[in-house]
Design an enzyme around this catalytic site. Structure first.
Site, PDB file in Angstrom:
ATOM      1  N   ASP A  11      -6.915  -0.772   1.773  1.00 49.52           N
ATOM      2  CA  ASP A  11      -5.547  -0.341   2.075  1.00 49.52           C
ATOM      3  C   ASP A  11      -5.581   1.182   2.000  1.00 49.52           C
ATOM      4  O   ASP A  11      -5.494   1.764   0.922  1.00 49.52           O
ATOM      5  CB  ASP A  11      -4.568  -0.921   1.061  1.00 49.52           C
ATOM      6  CG  ASP A  11      -3.128  -0.531   1.346  1.00 49.52           C
ATOM      7  OD1 ASP A  11      -2.804  -0.250   2.518  1.00 49.52           O
ATOM      8  OD2 ASP A  11      -2.328  -0.514   0.394  1.00 49.52           O
ATOM      9  N   GLU A  72      -6.497  -1.834   6.708  1.00 45.33           N
ATOM     10  CA  GLU A  72      -5.132  -1.933   7.234  1.00 45.33           C
ATOM     11  C   GLU A  72      -4.946  -0.896   8.329  1.00 45.33           C
ATOM     12  O   GLU A  72      -5.296   0.270   8.162  1.00 45.33           O
ATOM     13  CB  GLU A  72      -4.089  -1.722   6.131  1.00 45.33           C
ATOM     14  CG  GLU A  72      -2.674  -1.932   6.662  1.00 45.33           C
ATOM     15  CD  GLU A  72      -1.630  -1.846   5.574  1.00 45.33           C
ATOM     16  OE1 GLU A  72      -1.330  -2.884   4.962  1.00 45.33           O
ATOM     17  OE2 GLU A  72      -1.135  -0.735   5.337  1.00 45.33           O
ATOM     18  N   ASP A 145      -1.194  -1.399  -4.020  1.00 46.19           N
ATOM     19  CA  ASP A 145      -2.249  -0.988  -3.084  1.00 46.19           C
ATOM     20  C   ASP A 145      -3.484  -1.876  -3.227  1.00 46.19           C
ATOM     21  O   ASP A 145      -4.125  -2.230  -2.240  1.00 46.19           O
ATOM     22  CB  ASP A 145      -2.661   0.472  -3.331  1.00 46.19           C
ATOM     23  CG  ASP A 145      -1.477   1.409  -3.320  1.00 46.19           C
ATOM     24  OD1 ASP A 145      -0.969   1.699  -2.228  1.00 46.19           O
ATOM     25  OD2 ASP A 145      -1.068   1.829  -4.412  1.00 46.19           O
TER      26      ASP A 145
END
Length: 189
Positions: A11, A72, A145
């Protein structure tokens, strides 16, 4: 665990870069290998912050030896400085995957949420709860996260097909992935 696919989920973020490593078997069951956050000091120049993120990710690559990397996708955010930092950290992650000879793929936040919760607009708590349930964790993965990184890794394994799974080595693209790929091809023309 030779029959499992080891996925590193990332992420990306310039201040906090979530990382999660999972082993996913052909039956879609998964186990936690590692979860954490690579942090950089906001007071440092951007180049030094990116170097810090790269060093932290290199350590994860070396220690956990993933088979694939899932990041991501920077999709859309209101704050330009946030989007720039996220895009820069994403570039570092994709570069390191390439340097390690690993396949890498990006997934949109809504694609990840839909894969994990069945709902593309799920909130952070719903994602954390489902990740904890899938990985049989006693507590919710923290911070958000890190939970997101685990969700990205699980999404990637489930969408591409775990070893021996119906998706095969390449797996079919989801509608969101097809639309994004079409948009990228159109932008290159």
């Amino acid at each position: 665990m030779a029959s499992a696919l080891r996925v590193l989920g990332i992420d990306p973020g310039l201040t906090r870069c979530g990382v999660g490593v999972v082993d996913v078997r052909a039956d879609r069951s998964a186990s936690l290998v590692h979860v954490g956050v690579v942090r950089s000091d906001p007071a440092l120049p951007v180049g030094e912050r990116l170097a810090t993120i790269a060093a932290g990710l290199r350590h994860i690559f070396a220690e956990h030896r993933p088979d694939v990397v899932a990041v991501e996708r920077v999709f859309a955010q209101q704050n330009r400085s946030t989007v720039m930092g996220t895009a820069q950290a994403s570039g570092v992650a994709l570069l390191l995957a390439a340097e390690n000879g690993l396949p890498a793929q990006t997934h949109t936040p809504s694609e990840v949420k839909a894969a994990i919760t069945g709902y593309g607009s799920a909130d952070k708590l719903q994602v954390q709860t489902m990740v904890a349930r899938v990985l049989r964790l006693d507590t919710l993965p923290q911070p958000a996260d890190a939970a997101d990184a685990l969700a990205i890794a699980l999404c990637h394994a489930w969408r591409r097909g775990a070893p021996g799974g119906a998706g095969g080595a390449t797996g079919a693209l989801t509608p969101a992935q097809r639309a994004w790929a079409d948009d990228e091809r159109a932008a290159r023309r």
